[in-house]
Design a protein around this motif. Structure first.
Motif, mmCIF file in Angstrom:
data_model
loop_
_atom_site.group_PDB
_atom_site.id
_atom_site.type_symbol
_atom_site.label_atom_id
_atom_site.label_comp_id
_atom_site.label_asym_id
_atom_site.label_seq_id
_atom_site.Cartn_x
_atom_site.Cartn_y
_atom_site.Cartn_z
ATOM 1 N N UNK A 758 0.868 -1.183 0.000
ATOM 2 C CA UNK A 758 0.000 0.000 0.000
ATOM 3 C C UNK A 758 0.898 1.224 0.000
ATOM 4 N N UNK A 759 0.652 2.144 -0.939
ATOM 5 C CA UNK A 759 1.575 3.274 -1.071
ATOM 6 C C UNK A 759 0.845 4.478 -1.649
ATOM 7 N N UNK A 760 1.437 5.655 -1.448
ATOM 8 C CA UNK A 760 0.958 6.900 -2.030
ATOM 9 C C UNK A 760 1.844 7.290 -3.202
ATOM 10 N N UNK A 761 1.271 8.037 -4.139
ATOM 11 C CA UNK A 761 2.059 8.541 -5.267
ATOM 12 C C UNK A 761 2.991 9.633 -4.759
ATOM 13 N N UNK A 762 4.289 9.455 -4.991
ATOM 14 C CA UNK A 762 5.277 10.412 -4.516
ATOM 15 C C UNK A 762 5.906 11.203 -5.656
ATOM 16 N N UNK A 763 5.667 10.788 -6.899
ATOM 17 C CA UNK A 763 6.253 11.469 -8.045
ATOM 18 C C UNK A 763 5.281 12.512 -8.595
ATOM 19 N N UNK A 764 5.816 13.491 -9.295
ATOM 20 C CA UNK A 764 4.973 14.541 -9.882
ATOM 21 C C UNK A 764 5.161 14.661 -11.385
ATOM 22 N N UNK A 765 6.107 13.909 -11.950
ATOM 23 C CA UNK A 765 6.372 13.987 -13.386
ATOM 24 C C UNK A 765 5.162 13.501 -14.170
#
Length: 871
Positions: A758-765
């Protein structure tokens, strides 16, 4: 007198009149009766399938004959034809063609030998050379003599089924065509997996929409399908790939065509001058491949468009779903047919359960009688009986105390069966084993009773079992598309970049040495281009290799007709009054190659500042006046957000009456347009504002789309309506909400284990895929979701035993980094994960919460920025 009139009426009915010993026949009456008989026969007995089982009579008789011959081995088709002729009163050629047709559908018949090829049009070998047997699916879903209604064959020597008890929407899976007298039927084949899932959805009370799936693949536009009813239309296209600038490859062909007919149509179009080609080569072997070599100077994209327009690379099919119900033809939509077939399956399953219950009750009853008969030594009492009647009476009297416990009355037939029990069986009777057998029968009866009380759940389980056993390898072949929308985007994506010579006024895709309009912008020679010049003129024109559009170009791009969110911001000098004006406008309609004015059109007018904004952004600009002007304030800022968006012909608002030296960008703008409601149409893979497909939410300028692919990757994209998504690879597509957790089940090859992460989106590209599972060759994604409380059915193997468990994954593991492996599942082999919980609804409260969070994030960012001393 009355008798004479009756006789006369009888003569009239028989269409003849007597004249002095001779008869005059009324031929018109005879033809009318004969024609109606013939028409009825053709409709009911030859051309139109029955709704109950989906078979035409010849197909039903073939299946019945094959069942009678079935011993697990292949039979010569010639032998099957001979057996079928016992039931079907027609020639061997018609039966042989029907068998080949069934065999080529690869559903009910396993084939061996040369059965022809529907892709190339090659015919099957002679019946004496090819073999067939019933498939496992056919044996599972088509036959059950206990639930079959029978009738005598045409000569009275055999019995044949009225309808076969088919427990599957076979009619829609196979499709059918037939021409009768005064009507025809044309039902398209549909996807096996989608039909089963559709039946499950119907049982769950959901609405379904079915679209055909053709064995030849290709692409199909079902915009006017009309549920398969008369008046609908399907446009089917070949799948064409650009091999190089001079070669096209046709990889899949439209349904109802062959590679031979396709090549003939291409050659014909070339002869008529509608398309220029050098050569067409059929390289079809295991897979379809027709190579089309283009003529000199022919654009691949133009050639593709011409192939679709003038050859059988695109065909139109008119469905007409007609079936027999109660010996009458009826027109029904495929969705209604599926509902009837699903209900019919429930009824058949219920009849099977009722038969099984009756058999179990009888087994339990006789086992009880047998136990009483032996344990109470009733058999000893009949030794002294001298007559058969006395034997029956003695046994009946011995059973008397136990009769109230039985579910029905004990008959003489039951007692006779007791007398037939052998002495050896009586001597070896084991009461404990008998109780165990009866307990097993009772357990089976309870299970059957449970299924009967919960028929919907039982039917859903039955369909899921069918899907598990036979669904593998039956994925959709035909891509669902919208040609009016998708094809243009596809063409544009496969061509050169658009270039512009701003100073000299040339644009085109052949200006390789000149300035590129935009690095990511691509075009084709069928696109329209919009061009703005410094003198305030603009025009929409068709792209070419090199085209003069006027000197001093300030902006050029591919024009998307009807894009209401594309807003142009402009500052211009009016040549007549010397006043500088500002305006915001759209270009929603045009006449190609006609010049329009951004300014009022006066001589000497020119554009001082210009911007094109895909989502109605309104920037802040800095205005510097001429040092010689009489204005007290020679430099100020202007915010385009204060300006109303008007039509392209509006003159705009006055910015200043003093001479302007320059206008520069001070701050990038944000959208001033209201949030737009967006839907995702999974059938064609595009976003839309028309309410088609899954609702995604309200979108503002800064919002994004998140896409999760079956490759274990995710990507953030914008929400432009020109985006296209490959729905075959998409697991999740939603509005991106940074606080939503992605839950995934995946397999890691390196550790040979299954994990939940389970994870959150950490990238913005944007527009870049990030892989969140390991990069080893066989690592794979089993399931991914953005649901808040995902519930998953996990199937796995323990030794040879298959087991299933349900897991709520929200509390299974903590939220980790997007590159983390996750928490290991305690299962090692044959793990499958199926999401069973429903998607979280997109509500107005959710939208407000997102907006509030975005506002808080912006405030926090500003606080941090101010603390750093940037402002």
């Amino acid at each position: 007198m009355e008798n004479e009139l009756n006789k006369q009426e009888d003569h009239n009915d028989e269409s003849h009149i007597e004249h002095g010993g001779s008869q005059t026949l009324h031929v018109s009456g005879m033809y009318e009766n004969w024609f109606l008989d013939y028409a009825s026969y053709v409709i009911l007995e030859r051309a139109v399938p029955a709704l109950e089982d989906g078979f035409k009579p010849v197909q039903r008789r073939i299946m019945h004959a094959m069942k009678e011959l079935d011993d697990g081995r292949f039979n010569k088709v010639a032998n099957i034809i001979g057996s079928t002729m016992q039931f079907h009163p027609h020639g061997d050629a018609a039966i042989g063609d029907a068998i080949v047709n069934l065999g080529q559908k690869d559903l009910l018949i396993d084939t061996q030998g040369n059965w022809g090829d529907v892709r190339t049009g090659d015919s099957a070998a002679a019946p004496r050379y090819i073999e067939a047997r019933l498939s496992k699916l056919a044996l599972d879903v088509v036959f059950n003599p206990k639930t079959t209604e029978w009738q005598l064959s045409y000569d009275g020597r055999k019995r044949e089924p009225i309808n076969l008890p088919v427990k599957f929407p076979l009619l829609l899976a196979q499709g059918v065509e037939g021409i009768a007298v005064g009507l025809a039927t044309k039902i398209m084949p549909h996807n096996f997996v989608e039909l089963i899932k559709g039946s499950i959805d119907i049982l769950k009370g959901k609405e379904v929409s079915l679209y055909p799936d053709f064995p030849t693949g290709g692409q199909a536009d079902f915009s006017n399908y009309n549920g398969g009813l008369k008046g609908g239309k399907i446009r089917v296209r070949a799948r064409i790939e650009v091999h190089d600038n001079k070669t096209l490859l046709v990889k899949e062909i439209p349904y109802a065509t062959t590679t031979t007919s396709l090549i003939d149509s291409i050659i014909k179009a070339n002869d008529q001058g509608k398309i220029k080609i050098k050569k067409v080569i059929d390289n079809t072997a295991e897979h379809v491949e027709v190579e089309v070599q283009l003529g000199t100077g022919q654009s691949p994209d133009v050639a593709i468009a011409a192939l679709y327009a003038f050859t059988d690379c695109e065909v139109s099919i008119s469905p007409n779903a007609c079936v027999i119900i109660d010996e009458r033809p009826h027109f029904m939509s495929v969705n209604d047919i599926l509902k009837v077939n699903t209900n019919n399956t429930i009824n058949l399953l219920k009849r099977e359960l009722e038969i099984q219950r009756a058999e179990l009750l009888e087994k339990i009853l006789f086992s009880s009688l047998e136990k009483i008969f032996i344990e109470n030594r009733i058999y000893r009492k009949i030794e002294e009986c001298e007559t058969w009647e006395a034997v029956i009476q003695t046994i009946d009297k011995g059973l008397e105390p136990y009769k109230p416990d039985f579910y029905r009355e004990i008959t003489e037939e039951d007692i006779v069966r007791l007398t037939e029990i052998k002495i050896k069986r009586i001597s070896k009777f084991d009461s404990f084993k008998a109780d165990e057998v009866m307990k097993g029968l009772q357990d089976q009866l309870e299970e059957v009773e449970h299924h009967l009380a919960n028929m919907i759940e039982y039917a859903i389980s039955y369909f899921k079992d069918l899907l598990k056993k036979y669904g593998k390898g039956r994925e959709r072949n035909t891509e669902i598309a919208n040609f009016d929308t998708i094809q243009a985007a596809k063409v544009a994506a496969n061509n050169a970049k658009l270039y512009v010579d701003r100073k000299e006024g040339f644009i085109g895709y052949a200006l390789k040495k000149d300035e590129s309009v935009e690095e990511v912008m691509e075009c084709s020679d069928i696109d329209d281009i919009i061009v703005f010049r410094r003198d305030g003129k603009y025009m929409v024109t068709k792209i070419a290799e090199k085209l003069f559009v006027g000197k001093d170009i300030i902006h050029a791009e591919v024009y998307v007709k009807g894009d209401e969110r594309k807003i142009y911001n402009c500052v211009y000098l009016d040549g007549k009054s010397g006043v500088s004006r500002v305006k915001r406008f759209q270009v929603l309609s045009f006449t190609r190659d006609r010049e329009y004015d951004v300014t009022k059109g006066d001589k000497g007018s020119k554009v001082l500042y210009f911007s094109a904004n895909p989502n109605g952004e309104a920037e802040i600009v800095g205005v510097s006046l001429s040092p010689n002007s009489k204005a007290k304030i020679k430099s100020f800022e202007y915010d385009f957000a204060e300006l109303e968006i008007k039509g392209r012909t509006s003159q705009g608002n006055i910015l200043t009456k003093y001479p302007v030296r320059r206008v520069t960008l001070v701050q990038e703008g944000v959208s001033t347009l209201p949030a737009v409601d967006l839907w995702f149409d999974e059938s064609v893979g595009i976003l839309n504002k028309d309410g088609n497909g899954k609702y995604l939410g309200k979108f503002k300028d800064e919002d994004k789309i998140i896409v999760i692919f079956d490759t274990g990757e995710y990507e953030l994209t914008n929400f432009e309506l020109t985006n296209r998504y490959d729905t075959r690879r998409i697991v999740v597509l939603e509005k991106f909400r940074p606080n939503k957790v992605i839950t995934a089940v995946h397999y890691d090859t390196n550790n040979r284990a299954y994990y939940v992460k389970r994870f959150l989106i950490e990238t913005t590209t944007m527009n870049k895929r990030f892989k969140f599972i390991t990069d080893y060759p066989a690592s794979r994604l089993l399931m991914a979701t953005l649901q808040e409380n995902p519930v998953v059915d996990i199937s796995y193997k323990e030794g040879r035993k298959k087991s299933k468990t349900t897991e709520e994954l929200k509390d299974y593991t903590d939220v980790m980094g997007w590159k983390a492996l996750g928490k290991k599942l305690p299962y090692d082999t044959s793990v499958e994960a199926e999401l069973t919980s429903e998607d979280d609804p997109v509500t107005e409260e959710q939208e407000k919460a997102d907006a509030a969070k975005k506002k808080d994030d912006d405030v926090n960012d500003n606080v941090k920025t101010n603390q750093l001393g940037i402002f």
